[in-house]
Design a protein around this motif. Structure first.
Motif, PDB file in Angstrom:
ATOM      1  N   GLU A 173      54.887  34.491  35.561  1.00  0.00           N
ATOM      2  CA  GLU A 173      53.824  34.416  36.566  1.00  0.00           C
ATOM      3  C   GLU A 173      52.698  35.324  36.095  1.00  0.00           C
ATOM      4  OE1 GLU A 173      54.311  33.747  41.220  1.00  0.00           O
ATOM      5  OE2 GLU A 173      54.705  35.809  40.626  1.00  0.00           O
ATOM      6  N   ARG A 174      51.574  34.730  35.689  1.00  0.00           N
ATOM      7  CA  ARG A 174      50.494  35.500  35.087  1.00  0.00           C
ATOM      8  C   ARG A 174      49.409  35.903  36.073  1.00  0.00           C
ATOM      9  NH1 ARG A 174      48.437  31.969  30.325  1.00  0.00           N
ATOM     10  NH2 ARG A 174      49.078  30.273  31.727  1.00  0.00           N
ATOM     11  N   SER A 175      49.218  35.128  37.112  1.00  0.00           N
ATOM     12  CA  SER A 175      48.242  35.506  38.128  1.00  0.00           C
ATOM     13  C   SER A 175      48.726  36.755  38.855  1.00  0.00           C
ATOM     14  CB  SER A 175      48.045  34.376  39.132  1.00  0.00           C
ATOM     15  OG  SER A 175      47.168  34.766  40.172  1.00  0.00           O
ATOM     16  N   VAL A 176      47.809  37.648  39.210  1.00  0.00           N
ATOM     17  CA  VAL A 176      48.180  38.823  39.990  1.00  0.00           C
ATOM     18  C   VAL A 176      48.798  38.398  41.314  1.00  0.00           C
ATOM     19  CG1 VAL A 176      47.240  40.793  41.269  1.00  0.00           C
ATOM     20  CG2 VAL A 176      46.546  40.397  38.893  1.00  0.00           C
ATOM     21  N   ALA A 177      48.288  37.314  41.878  1.00  0.00           N
ATOM     22  CA  ALA A 177      48.809  36.823  43.154  1.00  0.00           C
ATOM     23  C   ALA A 177      50.165  36.154  42.955  1.00  0.00           C
ATOM     24  CB  ALA A 177      47.827  35.828  43.772  1.00  0.00           C
ATOM     25  N   ALA A 178      51.197  36.742  43.523  1.00  0.00           N
ATOM     26  CA  ALA A 178      52.535  36.140  43.443  1.00  0.00           C
ATOM     27  C   ALA A 178      52.593  34.911  44.348  1.00  0.00           C
ATOM     28  CB  ALA A 178      53.581  37.147  43.871  1.00  0.00           C
ATOM     29  N   THR A 179      53.048  33.798  43.811  1.00  0.00           N
ATOM     30  CA  THR A 179      53.152  32.563  44.602  1.00  0.00           C
ATOM     31  C   THR A 179      54.532  31.939  44.409  1.00  0.00           C
ATOM     32  OG1 THR A 179      52.085  31.344  42.786  1.00  0.00           O
ATOM     33  CG2 THR A 179      50.678  32.067  44.628  1.00  0.00           C
TER      34      THR A 179
ATOM     35  N   ALA B 213      35.666  29.267  46.541  1.00  0.00           N
ATOM     36  CA  ALA B 213      34.443  29.026  47.312  1.00  0.00           C
ATOM     37  C   ALA B 213      33.630  30.304  47.488  1.00  0.00           C
ATOM     38  CB  ALA B 213      34.788  28.434  48.676  1.00  0.00           C
ATOM     39  N   LEU B 214      34.325  31.446  47.501  1.00  0.00           N
ATOM     40  CA  LEU B 214      33.648  32.739  47.626  1.00  0.00           C
ATOM     41  C   LEU B 214      33.164  33.278  46.278  1.00  0.00           C
ATOM     42  CD1 LEU B 214      36.065  34.418  50.189  1.00  0.00           C
ATOM     43  CD2 LEU B 214      33.667  33.824  50.596  1.00  0.00           C
ATOM     44  N   GLY B 215      33.430  32.525  45.210  1.00  0.00           N
ATOM     45  CA  GLY B 215      33.015  32.961  43.885  1.00  0.00           C
ATOM     46  C   GLY B 215      33.894  34.051  43.301  1.00  0.00           C
ATOM     47  N   ARG B 216      35.138  34.152  43.794  1.00  0.00           N
ATOM     48  CA  ARG B 216      36.064  35.176  43.312  1.00  0.00           C
ATOM     49  C   ARG B 216      37.093  34.557  42.368  1.00  0.00           C
ATOM     50  NH1 ARG B 216      36.080  39.984  45.975  1.00  0.00           N
ATOM     51  NH2 ARG B 216      38.221  40.353  45.293  1.00  0.00           N
ATOM     52  N   ASP B 217      37.581  35.349  41.444  1.00  0.00           N
ATOM     53  CA  ASP B 217      38.654  34.920  40.545  1.00  0.00           C
ATOM     54  C   ASP B 217      39.983  35.295  41.197  1.00  0.00           C
ATOM     55  OD1 ASP B 217      40.540  34.475  38.598  1.00  0.00           O
ATOM     56  OD2 ASP B 217      39.426  35.488  36.992  1.00  0.00           O
ATOM     57  N   PRO B 218      40.737  34.313  41.711  1.00  0.00           N
ATOM     58  CA  PRO B 218      41.982  34.649  42.409  1.00  0.00           C
ATOM     59  C   PRO B 218      43.047  35.255  41.512  1.00  0.00           C
ATOM     60  CG  PRO B 218      41.819  32.281  42.075  1.00  0.00           C
ATOM     61  CD  PRO B 218      40.501  32.861  41.660  1.00  0.00           C
ATOM     62  N   ASP B 219      42.909  35.062  40.210  1.00  0.00           N
ATOM     63  CA  ASP B 219      43.908  35.586  39.269  1.00  0.00           C
ATOM     64  C   ASP B 219      43.689  37.057  38.932  1.00  0.00           C
ATOM     65  OD1 ASP B 219      45.034  33.027  39.042  1.00  0.00           O
ATOM     66  OD2 ASP B 219      43.623  32.492  37.456  1.00  0.00           O
ATOM     67  N   ARG B 220      42.466  37.545  39.133  1.00  0.00           N
ATOM     68  CA  ARG B 220      42.124  38.903  38.689  1.00  0.00           C
ATOM     69  C   ARG B 220      41.361  39.650  39.778  1.00  0.00           C
ATOM     70  NH1 ARG B 220      41.389  35.159  34.928  1.00  0.00           N
ATOM     71  NH2 ARG B 220      42.561  35.307  32.972  1.00  0.00           N
ATOM     72  N   PRO B 221      42.069  40.076  40.818  1.00  0.00           N
ATOM     73  CA  PRO B 221      41.403  40.895  41.841  1.00  0.00           C
ATOM     74  C   PRO B 221      40.801  42.157  41.225  1.00  0.00           C
ATOM     75  CG  PRO B 221      43.569  40.174  42.576  1.00  0.00           C
ATOM     76  CD  PRO B 221      43.476  39.835  41.121  1.00  0.00           C
ATOM     77  N   ARG B 222      39.777  42.669  41.863  1.00  0.00           N
ATOM     78  CA  ARG B 222      38.986  43.772  41.313  1.00  0.00           C
ATOM     79  C   ARG B 222      39.805  45.034  41.072  1.00  0.00           C
ATOM     80  NH1 ARG B 222      35.808  47.704  44.009  1.00  0.00           N
ATOM     81  NH2 ARG B 222      36.555  46.812  45.966  1.00  0.00           N
ATOM     82  N   LEU B 223      40.709  45.377  41.981  1.00  0.00           N
ATOM     83  CA  LEU B 223      41.398  46.669  41.924  1.00  0.00           C
ATOM     84  C   LEU B 223      42.902  46.566  41.724  1.00  0.00           C
ATOM     85  CD1 LEU B 223      39.524  48.449  44.876  1.00  0.00           C
ATOM     86  CD2 LEU B 223      39.075  48.686  42.423  1.00  0.00           C
ATOM     87  N   LEU B 224      43.420  45.357  41.552  1.00  0.00           N
ATOM     88  CA  LEU B 224      44.865  45.164  41.512  1.00  0.00           C
ATOM     89  C   LEU B 224      45.335  44.762  40.125  1.00  0.00           C
ATOM     90  CD1 LEU B 224      45.232  43.143  44.838  1.00  0.00           C
ATOM     91  CD2 LEU B 224      45.472  45.609  44.512  1.00  0.00           C
ATOM     92  N   LYS B 225      46.625  44.961  39.871  1.00  0.00           N
ATOM     93  CA  LYS B 225      47.250  44.490  38.647  1.00  0.00           C
ATOM     94  C   LYS B 225      48.577  43.835  38.989  1.00  0.00           C
ATOM     95  CE  LYS B 225      49.178  49.064  37.576  1.00  0.00           C
ATOM     96  NZ  LYS B 225      49.283  50.136  36.572  1.00  0.00           N
ATOM     97  N   LYS B 226      49.157  43.155  38.045  1.00  0.00           N
ATOM     98  CA  LYS B 226      50.348  42.342  38.313  1.00  0.00           C
ATOM     99  C   LYS B 226      51.548  43.191  38.719  1.00  0.00           C
ATOM    100  CE  LYS B 226      52.769  38.631  38.682  1.00  0.00           C
ATOM    101  NZ  LYS B 226      52.533  37.778  39.869  1.00  0.00           N
ATOM    102  N   VAL B 227      51.846  44.204  37.954  1.00  0.00           N
ATOM    103  CA  VAL B 227      53.011  45.036  38.246  1.00  0.00           C
ATOM    104  C   VAL B 227      52.543  46.379  38.774  1.00  0.00           C
ATOM    105  CG1 VAL B 227      55.058  46.162  37.315  1.00  0.00           C
ATOM    106  CG2 VAL B 227      54.404  43.897  36.484  1.00  0.00           C
ATOM    107  N   THR B 228      52.952  46.712  39.983  1.00  0.00           N
ATOM    108  CA  THR B 228      52.617  47.993  40.574  1.00  0.00           C
ATOM    109  C   THR B 228      53.870  48.862  40.594  1.00  0.00           C
ATOM    110  OG1 THR B 228      50.943  46.952  41.987  1.00  0.00           O
ATOM    111  CG2 THR B 228      51.705  49.148  42.623  1.00  0.00           C
ATOM    112  N   GLU B 229      53.835  49.954  39.878  1.00  0.00           N
ATOM    113  CA  GLU B 229      54.996  50.848  39.788  1.00  0.00           C
ATOM    114  C   GLU B 229      54.772  52.061  40.678  1.00  0.00           C
ATOM    115  OE1 GLU B 229      56.230  51.753  35.872  1.00  0.00           O
ATOM    116  OE2 GLU B 229      56.245  49.673  35.187  1.00  0.00           O
TER     117      GLU B 229
END
Length: 333
Positions: free
Chosen positions: A142-148, A315-331
């Motif tokens: 799963e490469r997108s930051v957003a888990a689905t 529609a908001l012009g945002r990249d859903p895969d790469r949020p501004r302040l988040l990363k995929k794995v948060t430790e």
């Protein structure tokens, strides 16, 4: 197409892989839990995985009657508490299986006498290696930051555990049909949802019972992919303090599967509409794919919601895969 959209659409295949790879292990775990029912169930998770744990909680308590609660990982990792968990079941849910506080809580529960079961997407991870029983999610990378797809597979795994534990034939049958049900869900669209959410300064997402953690997951995804201030509440709890925010055109998304809470949810929706709020009900105004069991329908609802939320982000012009302040794995520790 974004990674989020592609991965959300892969959820039916991911669930099919999980069920196929873990069929024997699920049967064995169900038999073990029937022979020696746990006195209590603890869940160990954060973020989307904690929402999946919340879904497990409702299925567990409704179906088996055994109390289930999420334990704050910091009580062990930060505060150094010693758990008392003899005879308990501890269920860890984690995409990466490597956050130090989650691993520490799982180990503390094991030392305290709990049976530890891990649902992880990375088989070679600390949470997977250290659990008594590991059921690999097999959701794929799963490469997108957003888990689905990993979230939906975690929910399917939770439902499969409860179904095997209870031996409920209707639930077992609906779990087996989940890949087909989810395939229908990812093809459904919600007319007008993009406009409903895109212009919202703030909105509520509501549910009750098993639909409540799905509401929490929806609100989380609207925040992390769309930067929309979305808050999730139980349909019952929103009638308390949050009710004061209801006003003309205030957007409210409600999940309303056809379960025992359906009439109460419909009555609450009517009261909200009377305030002038803009209410959209999944299961009434917005379609969903039936799974054949009301306790599993919230899973198909979130499968559709993920793809709708991805469209809102675009529609908001945002990249859903790469949020501004988040990363995929948060430790966290």
């Amino acid at each position: 197409m974004s990674l989020m959209a592609m991965e959300a659409a892969e959820a039916p295949q991911a669930v099919a892989r999980f069920l196929a790879h873990n069929a024997a292990a699920l049967e064995d775990l169900g038999a073990r839990l029937r022979r020696a029912p746990p006195t209590v169930v603890l869940t160990c998770a954060r973020g989307s995985s904690d929402n999946a744990a919340g879904y497990f909680k409702y299925l567990c308590e409704i179906t088996t009657g055994v109390p289930c609660a999420s334990v704050g990982a910091s009580v062990v990792s930060v505060y150094g508490a010693r758990l008392k968990a003899e005879g308990a079941l501890c269920l860890t849910i984690s995409q990466s299986g490597q956050s130090p506080d989650i691993v520490a809580l799982q180990q503390a529960a094991k030392v305290a006498g709990a049976l530890t079961v891990a649902l992880v997407n990375v088989a070679d991870s600390p949470a997977a290696r250290n659990a008594d029983i590991c059921l690999e999610l097999h959701a794929g990378t799963e490469r997108s930051v957003a888990a689905t797809k990993s979230f939906i597979t975690s929910c399917a795994a939770a439902a499969a555990i409860v179904a095997q534990w209870s031996g409920d034939a209707a639930l077992l049958g609906a779990v087996a049909r989940l890949p087909e049900s989810l395939q229908q869900a990812v093809r459904i669209s919600w007319p007008g949802f993009t406009d409903f959410a895109r212009d919202a300064a703030s909105l509520f997402v509501l549910g009750r019972g098993p639909a409540y953690p799905i509401a929490q997951e929806t609100a989380l995804k609207l925040k992390e992919t769309c930067a929309i201030h979305a808050e999730a509440y139980s349909v019952a709890e929103v009638m308390h303090g949050p009710w004061e925010l209801m006003e003309t055109d205030f957007p409210v998304l409600i999940y309303a599967p056809d379960d025992a809470a359906r009439d109460n949810t419909a009555a609450a929706a009517a009261k909200m509409r009377a305030t002038g709020a803009a209410v959209s009900v999944v299961g009434d105004d917005l379609p969903f794919a039936s799974t054949g069991h009301p306790l599993l329908d919230p899973m198909s609802m979130i499968a559709t919601a993920y793809l709708e939320i991805e469209r809102v982000a675009q529609a908001l012009g945002r990249d859903p895969d790469r949020p501004r302040l988040l990363k995929k794995v948060t430790e966290t520790t």
